[in-house]
Motif scaffolding. Sequence first.
Motif, PDB file in Angstrom:
ATOM      1  N   MET A 192       1.757  -6.200   3.852  1.00  0.00           N
ATOM      2  CA  MET A 192       0.929  -7.042   4.703  1.00  0.00           C
ATOM      3  C   MET A 192       0.872  -8.466   4.172  1.00  0.00           C
ATOM      4  O   MET A 192       0.816  -8.679   2.961  1.00  0.00           O
TER       5      MET A 192
ATOM      6  N   LEU B  74      -3.541   9.703   7.523  1.00  0.00           N
ATOM      7  CA  LEU B  74      -3.032   9.121   6.295  1.00  0.00           C
ATOM      8  C   LEU B  74      -4.113   9.068   5.228  1.00  0.00           C
ATOM      9  O   LEU B  74      -5.266   8.733   5.511  1.00  0.00           O
TER      10      LEU B  74
ATOM     11  N   ASN C 234      -4.067  -9.239   8.150  1.00  0.00           N
ATOM     12  CA  ASN C 234      -4.741  -7.932   8.158  1.00  0.00           C
ATOM     13  C   ASN C 234      -4.044  -6.888   9.018  1.00  0.00           C
ATOM     14  O   ASN C 234      -4.692  -5.980   9.526  1.00  0.00           O
ATOM     15  N   GLU C 235      -2.763  -6.997   9.215  1.00  0.00           N
ATOM     16  CA  GLU C 235      -1.969  -6.029   9.969  1.00  0.00           C
ATOM     17  C   GLU C 235      -0.958  -5.422   9.005  1.00  0.00           C
ATOM     18  O   GLU C 235      -0.138  -6.140   8.432  1.00  0.00           O
ATOM     19  N   GLN C 236      -1.034  -4.102   8.823  1.00  0.00           N
ATOM     20  CA  GLN C 236      -0.130  -3.451   7.891  1.00  0.00           C
ATOM     21  C   GLN C 236       1.145  -3.010   8.613  1.00  0.00           C
ATOM     22  O   GLN C 236       1.077  -2.399   9.680  1.00  0.00           O
TER      23      GLN C 236
ATOM     24  N   LEU D  99       4.126   7.264   2.682  1.00  0.00           N
ATOM     25  CA  LEU D  99       4.331   6.065   3.482  1.00  0.00           C
ATOM     26  C   LEU D  99       3.934   4.832   2.686  1.00  0.00           C
ATOM     27  O   LEU D  99       2.916   4.815   1.987  1.00  0.00           O
TER      28      LEU D  99
ATOM     29  N   GLN E 139       0.767  11.499   3.938  1.00  0.00           N
ATOM     30  CA  GLN E 139       0.369  12.189   5.165  1.00  0.00           C
ATOM     31  C   GLN E 139       0.866  13.614   5.097  1.00  0.00           C
ATOM     32  O   GLN E 139       2.070  13.866   5.102  1.00  0.00           O
TER      33      GLN E 139
ATOM     34  N   PHE F 170       4.306  -0.602   8.330  1.00  0.00           N
ATOM     35  CA  PHE F 170       4.665   0.625   7.629  1.00  0.00           C
ATOM     36  C   PHE F 170       6.171   0.846   7.614  1.00  0.00           C
ATOM     37  O   PHE F 170       6.894   0.502   8.563  1.00  0.00           O
ATOM     38  N   GLY F 171       6.621   1.463   6.526  1.00  0.00           N
ATOM     39  CA  GLY F 171       7.981   1.943   6.462  1.00  0.00           C
ATOM     40  C   GLY F 171       8.094   3.300   7.139  1.00  0.00           C
ATOM     41  O   GLY F 171       7.095   3.857   7.600  1.00  0.00           O
ATOM     42  N   PRO F 172       9.311   3.861   7.174  1.00  0.00           N
ATOM     43  CA  PRO F 172       9.522   5.152   7.848  1.00  0.00           C
ATOM     44  C   PRO F 172       9.040   6.349   7.050  1.00  0.00           C
ATOM     45  O   PRO F 172       8.943   7.447   7.582  1.00  0.00           O
TER      46      PRO F 172
ATOM     47  N   TYR G  22       0.839  -1.197   0.000  1.00  0.00           N
ATOM     48  CA  TYR G  22       0.000   0.000   0.000  1.00  0.00           C
ATOM     49  C   TYR G  22       0.878   1.253   0.000  1.00  0.00           C
ATOM     50  O   TYR G  22       1.934   1.271   0.618  1.00  0.00           O
TER      51      TYR G  22
ATOM     52  N   TYR H 142       0.403   5.366   1.007  1.00  0.00           N
ATOM     53  CA  TYR H 142      -0.401   6.425   1.620  1.00  0.00           C
ATOM     54  C   TYR H 142       0.422   7.701   1.619  1.00  0.00           C
ATOM     55  O   TYR H 142       1.644   7.656   1.483  1.00  0.00           O
TER      56      TYR H 142
END
Lengths: 112, 113
Positions: free
Chosen positions: B95, B43, B100-102, B91, B37, B104-106, B33, B35
Amino acid sequence: SQKIEQNSEALNIQEGKTATLTCNYTNYSPAYLQWYRQDPGRGPVFLLLIRENEKEKRKERLKVTFDTTLKQSLFHITASQPADSATYLCALDYNQGGKLIFGQGTELSVKP
Amino acid sequence: GAGVSQSPSNKVTEKGKDVELRCDPISGHTALYWYRQSLGQGLEFLIYFQGNSAPDKSGLPSDRFSAERTGGSVSTLTIQRTQQEDSAVYLCASMRQEYNEQFFGPGTRLTVL
């Protein structure tokens, strides 16, 4: 379109107290509702997921409730610590693994 | 094990230039994914890849934005003819479908002057 509202103002509490954060949404309920923690300059970190047919989920000091009638989720941190200070994001998942729709987040500050 | 990595961590560009942002997901994660921000905001979903399925591009704000995922792994988000309103943190998350837990990168902080 779907709208998500979280406490817009920062939440300041004393160490040891319970923090309660609110997430309200409009329209229809998601399959899953998730909570993430985000620290400054970092990506969000997954905390808890609650399904549409679940009322409550717990993990250590964290508790999430999900009321599809009120269209609301509450996120509780018990025995709060200064290390819990962060922004907490509510996210809706309508497709069980698809895109997340995020709220704007609530900043929590726990004072010693 | 390694988490999601993104590069560059910061990118400053001039209005009108093209930029490419890279995401390396966690090995074995089939979903990816993007996103963005903006300052003080939540997000905003951009695009989602799942295995070999056609990507969900419903969040891309304009045709200046595109993304690809090669070999089911690395993804590149391209913004053409950047505008000042494109300034944000981008971002990436990956997953494993069954959890169902994403993750994330920095993020990449993009500044368009």
